[in-house]
Write an enzyme that holds these catalytic residues in place. Structure first.
Site, PDB file in Angstrom:
ATOM      1  N   HIS A   1      17.909 -64.919-139.857  1.00 39.34           N
ATOM      2  CA  HIS A   1      18.939 -64.361-140.736  1.00 39.34           C
ATOM      3  C   HIS A   1      18.338 -63.301-141.663  1.00 39.34           C
ATOM      4  O   HIS A   1      17.842 -63.629-142.747  1.00 39.34           O
ATOM      5  CB  HIS A   1      19.560 -65.481-141.563  1.00 39.34           C
ATOM      6  CG  HIS A   1      20.183 -66.561-140.733  1.00 39.34           C
ATOM      7  ND1 HIS A   1      19.430 -67.517-140.078  1.00 39.34           N
ATOM      8  CD2 HIS A   1      21.474 -66.824-140.422  1.00 39.34           C
ATOM      9  CE1 HIS A   1      20.236 -68.334-139.419  1.00 39.34           C
ATOM     10  NE2 HIS A   1      21.485 -67.933-139.610  1.00 39.34           N
TER      11      HIS A   1
ATOM     12  N   HIS B   1      24.212 -60.871-140.890  1.00 40.71           N
ATOM     13  CA  HIS B   1      24.009 -62.249-141.355  1.00 40.71           C
ATOM     14  C   HIS B   1      22.956 -63.028-140.559  1.00 40.71           C
ATOM     15  O   HIS B   1      21.965 -63.477-141.128  1.00 40.71           O
ATOM     16  CB  HIS B   1      25.331 -63.027-141.336  1.00 40.71           C
ATOM     17  CG  HIS B   1      25.144 -64.502-141.465  1.00 40.71           C
ATOM     18  ND1 HIS B   1      25.086 -65.138-142.681  1.00 40.71           N
ATOM     19  CD2 HIS B   1      24.936 -65.467-140.520  1.00 40.71           C
ATOM     20  CE1 HIS B   1      24.866 -66.432-142.480  1.00 40.71           C
ATOM     21  NE2 HIS B   1      24.777 -66.659-141.178  1.00 40.71           N
TER      22      HIS B   1
ATOM     23  N   GLU C   1      29.783 -89.483-154.500  1.00 45.46           N
ATOM     24  CA  GLU C   1      28.695 -90.054-153.697  1.00 45.46           C
ATOM     25  C   GLU C   1      27.772 -88.981-153.120  1.00 45.46           C
ATOM     26  O   GLU C   1      26.549 -89.133-153.109  1.00 45.46           O
ATOM     27  CB  GLU C   1      29.265 -90.895-152.545  1.00 45.46           C
ATOM     28  CG  GLU C   1      29.851 -92.231-152.955  1.00 45.46           C
ATOM     29  CD  GLU C   1      31.312 -92.137-153.372  1.00 45.46           C
ATOM     30  OE1 GLU C   1      31.849 -91.014-153.450  1.00 45.46           O
ATOM     31  OE2 GLU C   1      31.916 -93.191-153.637  1.00 45.46           O
TER      32      GLU C   1
ATOM     33  N   HIS D   1      37.839-100.158-146.597  1.00 47.06           N
ATOM     34  CA  HIS D   1      36.672-100.469-147.421  1.00 47.06           C
ATOM     35  C   HIS D   1      35.651-101.352-146.705  1.00 47.06           C
ATOM     36  O   HIS D   1      34.599-101.655-147.249  1.00 47.06           O
ATOM     37  CB  HIS D   1      37.115-101.166-148.715  1.00 47.06           C
ATOM     38  CG  HIS D   1      37.675-100.222-149.731  1.00 47.06           C
ATOM     39  ND1 HIS D   1      38.647 -99.301-149.438  1.00 47.06           N
ATOM     40  CD2 HIS D   1      37.374-100.044-151.050  1.00 47.06           C
ATOM     41  CE1 HIS D   1      38.939 -98.597-150.519  1.00 47.06           C
ATOM     42  NE2 HIS D   1      38.169 -99.021-151.510  1.00 47.06           N
TER      43      HIS D   1
HETATM   44  C1  LIG Z   1      26.898 -77.598-144.079  1.00 49.57           C
HETATM   45  C2  LIG Z   1      26.688 -76.376-143.239  1.00 49.57           C
HETATM   46  N1  LIG Z   1      27.701 -75.894-142.507  1.00 49.57           N
HETATM   47  C3  LIG Z   1      27.530 -74.813-141.729  1.00 49.57           C
HETATM   48  C4  LIG Z   1      26.316 -74.194-141.665  1.00 49.57           C
HETATM   49  C5  LIG Z   1      26.109 -73.022-140.726  1.00 49.57           C
HETATM   50  N2  LIG Z   1      25.989 -71.767-141.513  1.00 49.57           N
HETATM   51  C6  LIG Z   1      24.798 -71.246-141.806  1.00 49.57           C
HETATM   52  S1  LIG Z   1      24.900 -69.885-142.732  1.00 49.57           S
HETATM   53  C7  LIG Z   1      26.578 -69.949-142.743  1.00 49.57           C
HETATM   54  C8  LIG Z   1      27.374 -68.920-143.478  1.00 49.57           C
HETATM   55  C9  LIG Z   1      26.927 -68.818-144.864  1.00 49.57           C
HETATM   56  O1  LIG Z   1      27.486 -67.747-145.499  1.00 49.57           O
HETATM   57  P1  LIG Z   1      26.828 -67.232-146.838  1.00 49.57           P
HETATM   58  O2  LIG Z   1      26.455 -68.355-147.681  1.00 49.57           O
HETATM   59  O3  LIG Z   1      27.759 -66.235-147.411  1.00 49.57           O
HETATM   60  O4  LIG Z   1      25.489 -66.561-146.371  1.00 49.57           O
HETATM   61  P2  LIG Z   1      25.219 -65.032-146.077  1.00 49.57           P
HETATM   62  O5  LIG Z   1      26.243 -64.600-145.050  1.00 49.57           O
HETATM   63  O6  LIG Z   1      25.378 -64.324-147.354  1.00 49.57           O
HETATM   64  O7  LIG Z   1      23.840 -64.994-145.529  1.00 49.57           O
HETATM   65  C10 LIG Z   1      27.024 -71.044-142.024  1.00 49.57           C
HETATM   66  C11 LIG Z   1      28.448 -71.386-141.826  1.00 49.57           C
HETATM   67  C12 LIG Z   1      25.273 -74.730-142.446  1.00 49.57           C
HETATM   68  N3  LIG Z   1      24.051 -74.223-142.435  1.00 49.57           N
HETATM   69  N4  LIG Z   1      25.486 -75.784-143.242  1.00 49.57           N
END
Ligand SMILES: Cc1ncc(C[n+]2csc(CCOP(=O)(O)OP(=O)(O)O)c2C)c(N)n1
Length: 667
Positions: free
Chosen positions: A29, A260, A409, A471
């Site tokens: 990334h 990204h 939690e 529960h």
């Molecule tokens: C809990 C979770 N869900 C999905 C992902 C997969 N994922 C990685 S980066 C991303 C998008 C994140 O967007 P952003 O925070 O805006 O990052 P940027 O595009 O600015 O690098 C996703 C959905 C993850 N790492 N963790």
């Protein structure tokens, strides 16, 4: 003041290392490190207190890259600042097997990585725990020993995840004013513009949760620096909304989702080299830029030395306590205290719900282990996690040892990870076993990281009764047992509960869960045994050589196993009972021991008020299982045990039928 041109070149070093490493790895990334490079450069060259030569320095500022997918940001920083673990070789081998530069930052791979991030939002919540730990230890040991900030870089994704609300609400409530979150506000996530799925006013949200907020242009180093200065004097945690461009510098892909999560490609990278005026080969950092970064790496040397002098000047007792605590060692006298307590239990033979037995064990533990810090997700009276030593921590008074986490939690479990990672404290929580589902992602990260957090999980079966199937855990023991490196305990009485607590506390490098009952249980361990029997994972409670029947059971069903055993004996057969408080510890025993415990009885039966999954290990495919195969129901618990057939009568009938069957076959 770093001149702008110098700042730009330093930030560009992060950008090029990141995009070149992603390009070489053919995955990763690049967008986030390129967009957040200015923020990181300001933070690490002007504000962060740290020492690359002594990365474990307890009073260092913590930096958490919550948006873990941007891992090249932290690897670039660590290399540039002179952390020995991250060499250029490591950067060149980003995302390759055996290298420290894993796809997402992993705690324990390289010094300087404070926590494992990747699941979005977790890092932010870990940082809340770190800030809690800082404030608590500062209160306990004084600000001459602990006085640092916790910084977080979070992306849109971190803030969209629900855990972020739990985390920021807790931080705002506790007024964790040494917590500073940079929101990398680039408006882009994987699917495209954040506006596709979100229109939250994040600044207003943080304000509503009790935070100080500042909005800046994330590419203006002076503005970022001013914001940090302001944040440091706030009486509340601060969120700095930094407007940035993802993939900053990329001529065609900047500001788009294309920057990204995939390599930019040779043409685009060549375009960035032109745009940012960086006429250097991949992975080549001009020596003047590297020098500036290495100098920044030395910026806290004096502060570190001054801190060491202060530690030296501290009274011997306080110094010893601080050193022991930060090393994660339990106090002398702990084992003896637990042993004395076990003797008392053997004499008293109390009938207790194991949640009450846990409270009694904690009464002993909290008296002798000052680093435990308890809490509950609003179920204190049900989880029995509070003892006379643990006054509540309040926003204005951190002298207590108990956190009212609220009904959060997930945030609780992630904050506990942060507390443990900070060092100096052992967090334990309270919640219902059923709601381990709500904190499973954080428990999993604790298991990956190998850190000591302890989850008290009460109301561990249909035995909780009237609250009904929503529960009543059914599949939870099996699912938690499936998680590598988690110790999942299910003690059968007060003695086993004490033993499991001791094992959890002594397990420095893994998390534990302790499943506990709401209903009363008789003592099944009635005489004192010096050995911690639960450490074997499974052990003979009622031994018998050449037993016709072996009964395996855990927790509340051990009582039923003992009753079943009596019925079998009365019918003229021999039976033994094996208590199984911890599957994972059993697997770690020698082959001989395991063989001896599994034994050769013609009939094997397991009793647990949960699903069968996992028990075939003990009883084989053809063993008898008495437990649950559906969700539970709402009724008084004794009615439920009868209704679902988890009784000694049902168990005995099944055993008898099988014995008769075997006898018939033999005849
Ligand atoms: C809990 C979770 N869900 C999905 C992902 C997969 N994922 C990685 S980066 C991303 C998008 C994140 O967007 P952003 O925070 O805006 O990052 P940027 O595009 O600015 O690098 C996703 C959905 C993850 N790492 N963790």
């Amino acid at each position: 003041m770093i001149p702008r041109e110098k700042h730009d070149r330093m930030a560009n070093a992060i950008r090029f290392l990141s995009m070149d490493a992603v390009e070489k790895a053919k995955s990763g990334h690049p967008g986030l490190p390129m967009g957040a490079a200015d923020i990181a450069t300001v933070l690490f060259t002007k504000f962060m207190t740290f020492d690359p030569k002594r990365p474990e320095w307890p009073n260092r500022d913590r930096f958490v890259l919550s948006a873990g997918h941007g891992s090249m940001l932290i690897y670039s920083l660590l290399y540039l600042l002179g952390y020995e673990d991250i060499t250029l070789e490591e950067i060149k081998n980003f995302r390759q097997l055996g290298y420290k530069t894993a796809g997402h930052p992993e705690y324990g791979h390289a010094a300087g990585i404070e926590t494992t991030t990747g699941p979005l939002g977790q890092g932010l919540a870990n940082a809340v725990g770190m800030a809690i730990a800082e404030r608590k230890l500062a209160d306990e040991f004084g600000s001459d020993l602990i006085d640092h900030h916790t910084y977080v870089l979070a992306g849109d994704g971190c803030l969209m995840e629900g855990i972020s609300q739990e985390a920021i609400a807790l931080a705002g409530h506790l007024k964790l004013n040494k917590l500073v979150v940079f929101w990398d506000n680039n408006g882009i996530s994987i699917d495209g513009s954040v506006s596709l799925s979100d229109s939250t006013d994040q600044v207003a949200r943080f304000q509503a949760s009790g935070w100080n907020t500042i909005e800046v242009d994330g590419h203006d180093p002076d503005a970022v620096a001013d914001a940090i200065v302001a944040a440091k004097s706030s009486d509340r945690p601060t969120m700095i909304a930094c407007e940035t461009t993802i993939g900053y510098g990329a001529p065609n892909k900047a500001g788009t989702a294309k920057a990204h999560g995939s390599p930019l490609g040779a043409d685009e990278i060549s375009g960035v080299r032109d745009t940012l005026d960086w006429p250097h080969e991949p992975f080549e950092i001009p020596s003047d830029v590297l020098d500036c970064w290495r100098l920044a790496g030395l910026r806290s040397t004096k502060e570190h030395k001054a801190w060491e002098d202060r530690v030296e000047a501290t009274g011997a007792e306080r110094r010893a306590a601080f050193t022991r605590r930060m090393a994660g060692e339990l106090p002398g006298g702990f084992e003896t205290a637990m042993d004395e307590y076990k003797k008392k239990l053997a004499a008293d033979k109390p009938t207790l719900a194991t949640r009450k037995a846990s409270e009694a064990a904690l009464q002993v533990i909290n008296g002798i282990v000052p680093e435990t810090i308890g809490g509950s997700a609003d179920l204190t009276g049900s989880n029995n996690t509070k003892t006379e030593h643990t006054d509540a921590i309040t926003p204005d008074d951190f002298s207590g040892r108990y956190i009212h986490y609220g009904i959060r939690e997930h945030g609780m479990a992630a904050a506990m990870n942060g507390i443990a990672l900070h060092g100096g404290l052992i967090p334990y929580s309270g919640g219902f076993l059923i709601f381990s589902d709500y904190c499973r992602p954080s428990i999993r990260l604790a298991a990956i990281m190998g850190i000591r957090v302890i989850h008290v999980l009460t109301h561990d079966s249909i035995g909780l009764g009237e609250d009904g199937p929503t529960h009543q855990p059914v599949e939870h023991l099996a699912s938690l047992r499936a998680m590598p490196n988690l110790l999942m305990f299910r003690p059968a009485d007060a003695t086993e509960t004490a033993e499991c607590w001791q094992l959890a506390l002594e397990s420095e490098a893994r998390p534990s869960g302790i499943a506990l009952t709401r209903q009363n249980l008789p003592a099944v361990r009635t005489s004192y045994i010096e050995d911690n029997m639960c450490a074997f994972g499974a052990y003979d409670l009622v031994p018998a050589s050449d037993a016709d029947v072996t009964i395996f059971a855990s927790g509340s069903e051990v009582e039923i196993a003992l009753e079943t055993c009596k019925k079998i004996e009365a019918s003229g057969y021999t039976a033994r009972v094996v208590s199984v408080p911890c599957f994972e510890l059993f697997e770690e025993q020698s082959d001989e021991y395991k063989q001896a415990i599994l034994g050769h009885s013609p009939v094997k039966i397991a009793i647990e008020a949960g699903v069968r999954q996992g028990w075939d290990r003990f009883i084989g495919n053809d063993g008898i299982f008495i437990g649950m195969s559906t969700f539970g129901a709402s009724a008084p618990y004794k009615d439920l045990y009868s209704h679902f057939g988890i009784t000694a009568d049902v168990a005995f009938e099944a055993v008898e039928a099988k014995l008769n069957n075997l006898a018939g076959q033999a005849a």
